[in-house]
Design an enzyme around this catalytic site. Structure first.
Site, PDB file in Angstrom:
ATOM      1  N   ARG A  17      -1.662  -2.544  -0.171  1.00  0.00           N
ATOM      2  CA  ARG A  17      -0.886  -3.453   0.677  1.00  0.00           C
ATOM      3  C   ARG A  17      -1.833  -4.160   1.649  1.00  0.00           C
ATOM      4  O   ARG A  17      -1.712  -5.340   1.910  1.00  0.00           O
ATOM      5  CB  ARG A  17       0.218  -2.707   1.437  1.00  0.00           C
ATOM      6  CG  ARG A  17       0.957  -3.659   2.352  1.00  0.00           C
ATOM      7  CD  ARG A  17       2.202  -3.137   3.080  1.00  0.00           C
ATOM      8  NE  ARG A  17       2.557  -1.779   2.935  1.00  0.00           N
ATOM      9  CZ  ARG A  17       2.132  -0.791   3.757  1.00  0.00           C
ATOM     10  NH1 ARG A  17       1.325  -1.047   4.755  1.00  0.00           N
ATOM     11  NH2 ARG A  17       2.526   0.441   3.547  1.00  0.00           N
ATOM     12  N   TYR A  20       8.910 -29.409   5.668  1.00  0.00           N
ATOM     13  CA  TYR A  20       9.335 -28.777   4.421  1.00  0.00           C
ATOM     14  C   TYR A  20      10.658 -28.045   4.692  1.00  0.00           C
ATOM     15  O   TYR A  20      10.772 -27.330   5.703  1.00  0.00           O
ATOM     16  CB  TYR A  20       8.248 -27.789   3.978  1.00  0.00           C
ATOM     17  CG  TYR A  20       8.657 -26.943   2.798  1.00  0.00           C
ATOM     18  CD1 TYR A  20       8.760 -27.492   1.528  1.00  0.00           C
ATOM     19  CD2 TYR A  20       8.945 -25.593   2.953  1.00  0.00           C
ATOM     20  CE1 TYR A  20       9.148 -26.722   0.447  1.00  0.00           C
ATOM     21  CE2 TYR A  20       9.329 -24.815   1.879  1.00  0.00           C
ATOM     22  CZ  TYR A  20       9.429 -25.384   0.626  1.00  0.00           C
ATOM     23  OH  TYR A  20       9.816 -24.620  -0.439  1.00  0.00           O
ATOM     24  N   ASP A  59       0.216 -27.038   8.209  1.00  0.00           N
ATOM     25  CA  ASP A  59       0.596 -26.786   6.814  1.00  0.00           C
ATOM     26  C   ASP A  59      -0.152 -27.834   5.983  1.00  0.00           C
ATOM     27  O   ASP A  59       0.185 -29.015   6.006  1.00  0.00           O
ATOM     28  CB  ASP A  59       2.117 -26.923   6.669  1.00  0.00           C
ATOM     29  CG  ASP A  59       2.601 -26.691   5.241  1.00  0.00           C
ATOM     30  OD1 ASP A  59       1.793 -26.813   4.305  1.00  0.00           O
ATOM     31  OD2 ASP A  59       3.803 -26.410   5.065  1.00  0.00           O
ATOM     32  N   LYS A 103       1.138 -24.440  -4.915  1.00  0.00           N
ATOM     33  CA  LYS A 103       1.030 -25.849  -5.247  1.00  0.00           C
ATOM     34  C   LYS A 103      -0.394 -26.170  -5.739  1.00  0.00           C
ATOM     35  O   LYS A 103      -0.781 -25.679  -6.766  1.00  0.00           O
ATOM     36  CB  LYS A 103       1.454 -26.682  -4.036  1.00  0.00           C
ATOM     37  CG  LYS A 103       2.729 -26.145  -3.324  1.00  0.00           C
ATOM     38  CD  LYS A 103       3.994 -26.254  -4.150  1.00  0.00           C
ATOM     39  CE  LYS A 103       5.189 -25.493  -3.568  1.00  0.00           C
ATOM     40  NZ  LYS A 103       5.510 -25.788  -2.179  1.00  0.00           N
TER      41      LYS A 103
HETATM   42  C1  LIG Z   1       6.290 -25.181  -1.156  1.00  0.00           C
HETATM   43  C2  LIG Z   1       5.956 -25.432   0.247  1.00  0.00           C
HETATM   44  C3  LIG Z   1       6.051 -24.418   1.205  1.00  0.00           C
HETATM   45  C4  LIG Z   1       6.583 -23.039   0.876  1.00  0.00           C
HETATM   46  O1  LIG Z   1       5.735 -22.328   0.028  1.00  0.00           O
HETATM   47  P1  LIG Z   1       6.239 -21.260  -1.064  1.00  0.00           P
HETATM   48  O2  LIG Z   1       4.990 -20.880  -1.761  1.00  0.00           O
HETATM   49  O3  LIG Z   1       7.239 -21.957  -1.923  1.00  0.00           O
HETATM   50  O4  LIG Z   1       6.861 -20.141  -0.295  1.00  0.00           O
HETATM   51  C5  LIG Z   1       5.682 -24.718   2.507  1.00  0.00           C
HETATM   52  N1  LIG Z   1       5.241 -25.949   2.862  1.00  0.00           N
HETATM   53  C6  LIG Z   1       5.145 -26.949   1.966  1.00  0.00           C
HETATM   54  C7  LIG Z   1       4.652 -28.287   2.411  1.00  0.00           C
HETATM   55  C8  LIG Z   1       5.486 -26.733   0.641  1.00  0.00           C
HETATM   56  O5  LIG Z   1       5.409 -27.735  -0.244  1.00  0.00           O
END
Ligand SMILES: *Cc1c(COP(=O)(O)O)cnc(C)c1O
Length: 380
Positions: A46, A98, A170, A195
């Site tokens: 973990r 988001y 982000d 992504k």
């Molecule tokens: C997809 C996304 C998230 C969330 O991430 P997950 O891996 O789906 O939990 C946060 N911020 C942005 C800009 C995203 O495209």
């Protein structure tokens, strides 16, 4: 080291036991100790796992950061940052986040007494009006999703520093290939590694990258205590995906530019959002902080209502209608009903996420096939 070399090598040495060139999948929950406390730095998976450690070191290197932490999703990474705070603390953030971040802030952390200010960040000076003694964090996304607004990271970082507030970015949409917020003064970078970092739409993962050791220790404590850490298989997949990040991003940017230009010149297109256009309201900031403009584009057609937009979204053959982004394959998404459905209609529309808006995640297929697909879908 340059970006591509780091993407391939950072954090990775030949395996000490076998010489394996690729980091093995250490599929183990626990580690042998010679006598209590006498171990090789790994006790329980973990908290620490060698496959994950290699990935985290690579994450850190790509964002020019000292430390990296991998989480089981982007939301889990965001969750860990929010757990740094307590009731009464305040967070300033954008008004077109988001959808999942907006949902977590308003439906989870607001209940724990953290106060969020959702503001238009296109002019960072506005932040000053919302700062007070309780402000602990500024949380920004740039480019924003899905209207591709650009927030000036350096300007926000200066305000954050002057007021002793943390800045988290982000960086999912840009990826570290296009933008490295820590170089611009951010304290924490967050990614949905699901992504571009993973890049193949086969794993859900999140990441945090940062420089400050004390902050890293606090975040590692949350990471280990709360336990939203990814397993070795997923860590391996993302480590493997990262090796082509620079090649993929280059292709995403080239295809993105061709499609953005095609759509802009098409008389059926109404709105089009892509930060590479010279008439994009924050193009100069985008040029200053990004190395290229990426493959995320949103657009709407003139006079399209919800039904016509649904029809259009379903008529692509190469672009798949699906949530998510950043994979090698091209995707189309209807934000209002898919990724942004959890945001109330008035707030969503005020941020430009109308019923007629469609978002493209341009993949790395051959551009001729992508353009052909768009032409047949919109009837150009
Ligand atoms: C997809 C996304 C998230 C969330 O991430 P997950 O891996 O789906 O939990 C946060 N911020 C942005 C800009 C995203 O495209």
């Amino acid at each position: 080291m340059k970006f591509g070399t780091k993407a391939i090598h950072a954090g990775q040495e030949p395996d000490p036991t076998t010489g394996a060139v690729m980091t093995p999948i250490y599929q183990t929950s626990t580690y042998w100790q010679k006598s209590p406390g006498d171990h090789k730095g790994y006790e329980y998976s973990r908290g620490t796992n060698p496959t994950r450690k290699a990935l985290e070191d690579c994450f850190a290197a790509l964002e020019n950061a000292r430390f990296g932490l991998a989480f089981s999703s982007g939301m889990a990474a965001t969750d860990a940052v929010m757990k740094l705070f307590k009731a009464g603390d305040e967070v300033i953030t954008g008004n077109d986040l988001y959808g999942g971040s907006y949902r977590m802030f308003t439906k989870i952390f607001a209940n724990y007494g953290i106060k969020f200010h959702f503001i238009d960040l296109s002019d960072p000076e506005v932040i000053r009006e919302h700062l007070n003694d309780n402000t602990k964090l500024i949380w920004i996304e740039t480019p924003t999703n899905p209207t591709m607004k650009i927030v000036d990271i350096e300007a926000v970082a200066a305000i954050a520093k002057a007021n002793n507030v943390l800045l988290a970015v982000d960086n999912t949409f840009a990826s570290p290939y296009l933008q490295t917020p820590i170089d611009l003064g951010a304290d924490i970078v967050m990614h949905s590694a699901t992504k571009y970092l993973g890049g193949h739409s086969d794993v859900v993962m999140g990441a945090l990258m940062l420089n400050d050791e004390e902050l890293y220790q606090r975040l590692w404590f949350i990471y280990n205590s709360c336990g939203a850490t990814p397993g070795p298989q997923d860590s391996f997949l993302v480590l493997r995906g990262l090796k082509t990040l620079h090649l993929r991003m280059k292709a995403h940017c080239e295809n993105g530019r061709a499609i953005a230009e095609f759509l802009k010149s098409n008389p059926k297109v109404d709105k089009i959002y892509w930060p590479g256009f010279e008439d994009h309201p924050n193009h100069e900031v985008a040029k200053k902080q990004m190395r290229d403009f990426g493959g995320m584009i949103s657009f709407s057609l003139k006079g399209a209502d919800l039904a016509a937009t649904f029809q259009l979204a379903s008529s692509f053959k190469v672009f798949s209608l699906a949530e998510s982004l950043g994979g090698v394959e091209s995707l189309i998404n209807h934000p209002a009903s898919m990724t942004h459905a959890s945001i109330p209609k008035e707030i969503r529309e005020a941020a430009g996420v109308t019923d007629s808006l469609l978002r493209l995640s341009v993949g790395v297929e051959d551009i001729e096939d992508l353009l052909e697909d768009i032409k047949q879908a919109i009837g150009a």
